[in-house]
Design an enzyme around this catalytic site. Structure first.
Site, short mmCIF file in Angstrom:
data_model
loop_
_atom_site.label_atom_id
_atom_site.label_comp_id
_atom_site.label_asym_id
_atom_site.label_seq_id
_atom_site.Cartn_x
_atom_site.Cartn_y
_atom_site.Cartn_z
N ARG A 141 0.86 -1.18 0.00
CA ARG A 141 0.00 0.00 0.00
C ARG A 141 0.90 1.23 0.00
O ARG A 141 2.11 1.12 0.11
CB ARG A 141 -1.03 -0.01 1.16
CG ARG A 141 -0.69 -0.74 2.42
CD ARG A 141 0.42 -0.14 3.22
NE ARG A 141 0.24 1.29 3.40
CZ ARG A 141 1.19 2.15 3.61
NH1 ARG A 141 2.46 1.75 3.68
NH2 ARG A 141 0.95 3.45 3.76
N GLY A 142 0.24 2.41 -0.14
CA GLY A 142 1.02 3.64 -0.31
C GLY A 142 1.11 3.92 -1.80
O GLY A 142 1.43 3.00 -2.59
N ALA A 143 0.84 5.15 -2.20
CA ALA A 143 0.65 5.46 -3.62
C ALA A 143 1.83 5.04 -4.52
O ALA A 143 1.62 4.32 -5.50
CB ALA A 143 0.33 6.95 -3.77
N ARG A 149 -7.54 -0.11 -6.71
CA ARG A 149 -7.75 0.99 -5.75
C ARG A 149 -7.92 2.30 -6.53
O ARG A 149 -7.13 2.56 -7.44
CB ARG A 149 -6.58 1.07 -4.75
CG ARG A 149 -6.49 -0.17 -3.85
CD ARG A 149 -5.57 0.05 -2.66
NE ARG A 149 -6.17 0.92 -1.67
CZ ARG A 149 -5.50 1.42 -0.62
NH1 ARG A 149 -4.23 1.14 -0.46
NH2 ARG A 149 -6.10 2.19 0.26
N GLN A 174 -1.66 2.30 10.12
CA GLN A 174 -0.40 2.43 9.36
C GLN A 174 0.65 3.17 10.18
O GLN A 174 1.84 2.92 10.03
CB GLN A 174 -0.65 3.20 8.05
CG GLN A 174 -1.38 2.42 6.98
CD GLN A 174 -2.87 2.68 7.00
OE1 GLN A 174 -3.43 3.00 8.05
NE2 GLN A 174 -3.52 2.53 5.87
N ASP A 179 -1.80 10.79 -1.99
CA ASP A 179 -2.24 9.80 -2.99
C ASP A 179 -2.56 10.43 -4.33
O ASP A 179 -2.50 9.79 -5.36
CB ASP A 179 -3.45 9.03 -2.48
CG ASP A 179 -3.00 8.04 -1.43
OD1 ASP A 179 -2.83 8.46 -0.27
OD2 ASP A 179 -2.77 6.88 -1.79
N ASN A 229 -5.11 12.57 0.75
CA ASN A 229 -4.22 11.69 1.53
C ASN A 229 -5.07 10.94 2.54
O ASN A 229 -6.29 11.11 2.63
CB ASN A 229 -3.11 12.51 2.20
CG ASN A 229 -2.02 11.62 2.78
OD1 ASN A 229 -1.57 10.68 2.13
ND2 ASN A 229 -1.62 11.86 4.01
N LYS A 230 -4.43 10.11 3.32
CA LYS A 230 -5.10 9.25 4.29
C LYS A 230 -6.12 10.02 5.13
O LYS A 230 -5.82 11.13 5.59
CB LYS A 230 -4.03 8.60 5.18
CG LYS A 230 -4.52 7.67 6.27
CD LYS A 230 -5.45 6.60 5.78
CE LYS A 230 -4.85 5.74 4.69
NZ LYS A 230 -5.86 4.87 4.01
O1 MRU Z 1 -4.45 3.19 2.37
P1 MRU Z 1 -2.98 3.37 2.21
O2 MRU Z 1 -2.18 2.79 3.33
O3 MRU Z 1 -2.50 2.92 0.84
O4 MRU Z 1 -2.77 4.95 2.25
C1 MRU Z 1 -1.47 5.47 2.11
C2 MRU Z 1 -1.42 6.94 2.28
O5 MRU Z 1 -2.41 7.60 2.49
C3 MRU Z 1 -0.08 7.59 2.11
O6 MRU Z 1 0.01 8.72 2.92
C4 MRU Z 1 0.10 8.01 0.65
O7 MRU Z 1 -0.18 6.95 -0.21
C5 MRU Z 1 1.46 8.52 0.39
S1 MRU Z 1 2.66 7.24 0.45
C6 MRU Z 1 4.18 7.87 0.08
#
Ligand code: MRU
Length: 348
Positions: free
Chosen positions: A52-54, A95, A198, A239, A249-250
Site C-alpha cells: 500500500r502507499g501510492a 484501488r 499504518q 495519494d 491523503n489518508k
Molecule cells: O491506504 P494506504 O495505506 O494505501 O494509504 C497510504 C497513504 O495515504 C499515504 O500517505 C500516501 O499513499 C502517500 S505514500 C508515500
C-alpha cells in the site's frame, strides 16, 4: 555507493522471475513475504493491502504488467497485445484514489504499444527503472524537505508515507530521515492512523528499523499536542494532488491541516510528480475510496463495535491547497500552492 543514511527498508523486490512483496498486513508482528507469479496475485495484493502507499502501488502494478505480458505472450504470441488489456484493467480496478497506479499502468501501456517480440525484457527494464527513479526522487525530496524545516523542532506524521509506501526511503519519512540525519528534528510523533494503524504498525516499525526514535499519539491527541508548542511541522505524503494544489491523503490529514493552521503549525506535503494529476482540476473531484465497514467495526478480526452498529469507512480525504504550506516534489518545492504554481512546476 551513496551516502544516504537510515535507509534499510525495501518493500518490493523482483526475485527469481517473480514479484516479491513484504506482507504489510502482518507487520510488525511478523515479517513475511508474498510471491506473486501472475497478474491476478498482484492485483489481489494491491486490493488487500499486502502492499500500500501510492508510489508502492504504482511500482507493484508496473511489475504486474510484466507478469501479465509474459503470460499473454506465451499463451498467444499473435494476440498478446490485445489480450493484455484485460490485465491492465484488472490492475487499474484495484484501488481508485492513488493516481500513481494509473500513471504507472499508462507508462507500461505506452511501452507495450512499441513492442513486438518477447515483451518481458523491455517491460521488466521499464518497471525496474520506474522503481529506481522513485527511490532517487525520494532522496531528492528528503533533502529539499529537510531544508525547509528551519530551526530544530518536533514533527508529526500521519499514516505511513515511508519506505514501505514507496520503492524505498519514503516521501514524508524521507524528509524525516534526512532531517533526523542533519539533527533538524527534536522528536518524531506518529499518529496511530485508524483504522488500519499504518502509523502505529508501519511508520513506527520502519523508523525503528533505522534507529530513529518515534513517539506514537492517538489520532485525537493532535490538537492537544499542537497546543503544547513543540511541534513545528505536520509532514505527510499524498495519494493524488489536483491541478489547483488540493491534496488527497489518508483520512484524517484534513483534520490535521485545519488544526495545524489554528495552532500556527506548518503543513508539508511530500510527493513525487507522479502523484500530481493535472487532469484533475480540483480536489473535490478526486475519487475517494470507501472500504468495507468491517475494517472499522473490528480490530484484527475481533469485533469491537456494538453489535448492530454500522460504519462508514472513507479511507482518504482532501486537504484544500490553502491549508498547505509547501508541496515538496523531486522537481522542486511549491510554497503556498495554487493552480499557477502547480502548472509552472509541471511544465519544467
Ligand atoms: O491506504 P494506504 O495505506 O494505501 O494509504 C497510504 C497513504 O495515504 C499515504 O500517505 C500516501 O499513499 C502517500 S505514500 C508515500
Amino acid at each position: 555507493m551513496n551516502n544516504i543514511k537510515y535507509d534499510s527498508v525495501r518493500p518490493i523486490h523482483w526475485r527469481d522471475d517473480a514479484l516479491v512483496l513484504i506482507d504489510q498486513r502482518l507487520l510488525p508482528g511478523a515479517h513475511e513475504e508474498i510471491v506473486c507469479h501472475d497478474v491476478e496475485a498482484t492485483a489481489h495484493a494491491i486490493r488487500e493491502m499486502v502492499v500500500r502507499g501510492a508510489p508502492a502501488i504504482g511500482i507493484t502494478a508496473a511489475y504486474g504488467v510484466v507478469l501479465a505480458a509474459r503470460a499473454r505472450h506465451r499463451q498467444a504470441p499473435a494476440t498478446w497485445k490485445q489480450d493484455v488489456e484485460a490485465d491492465l484493467e484488472l490492475l487499474a480496478g484495484t484501488r481508485p484514489t492513488a493516481v500513481n497506479l494509473f500513471w504507472a499502468i499508462e507508462r507500461m501501456r505506452r511501452l507495450i504499444q512499441t513492442l513486438d517480440d518477447d515483451p518481458a525484457p523491455a517491460l521488466l527494464q521499464a518497471a525496474r527503472d520506474l522503481h529506481e527513479a522513485d527511490i532517487e526522487a525520494n532522496y531528492r525530496m528528503g533533502a529539499l524537505g529537510a531544508a525547509l524545516i528551519g530551526s530544530p523542532c518536533a514533527v508529526l506524521t500521519h499514516c505511513n508515507a515511508g519506505a514501505l509506501a514507496t520503492g524505498g526511503y519514503g516521501t514524508a519519512l524521507g524528509v524525516i530521515r534526512a532531517a533526523h540525519a542533519g539533527q533538524g528534528i527534536t522528536r518524531v510523533y506518529a499518529d496511530e492512523t485508524r483504522p488500519w494503524l499504518q502509523g502505529a504498525r508501519l511508520t513506527a516499525w520502519e523508523l525503528l528499523q533505522d534507529g530513529i526514535p518515534v513517539t506514537l499519539v492517538a489520532e485525537g491527541a493532535a490538537a492537544h499536542l499542537m497546543k503544547q508548542g513543540e511541534l513545528g511541522w505536520v509532514i505527510v505524503g499524498s495519494d493524488r494532488i489536483a491541478a489547483n494544489g488540493d491534496v488527497a491523503n489518508k483520512i484524517g490529514t484534513y483534520n490535521l491541516a485545519v488544526t495545524a493552521r489554528y495552532h500556527g503549525v506548518k503543513v508539508m506535503v511530500v510527493a513525487p510528480t507522479s502523484t500530481i494529476d493535472m487532469n484533475m482540476p480540483a480536489g473535490d473531484m478526486i475519487p475517494i475510496e470507501t472500504r468495507d465497514e468491517s475494517e472499522l467495526l473490528a480490530l484484527q478480526g475481533q469485533r469491537v463495535a456494538a453489535a448492530g452498529a454500522r460504519a462508514w469507512n472513507p479511507v482518504f480525504d482532501v486537504t484544500p491547497a490553502e491549508l498547505v504550506d509547501a508541496i515538496v516534489t523531486e522537481k522542486g518545492v511549491v510554497k503556498v500552492p495554487d493552480r499557477e504554481k502547480m502548472a509552472r512546476l509541471m511544465a519544467q
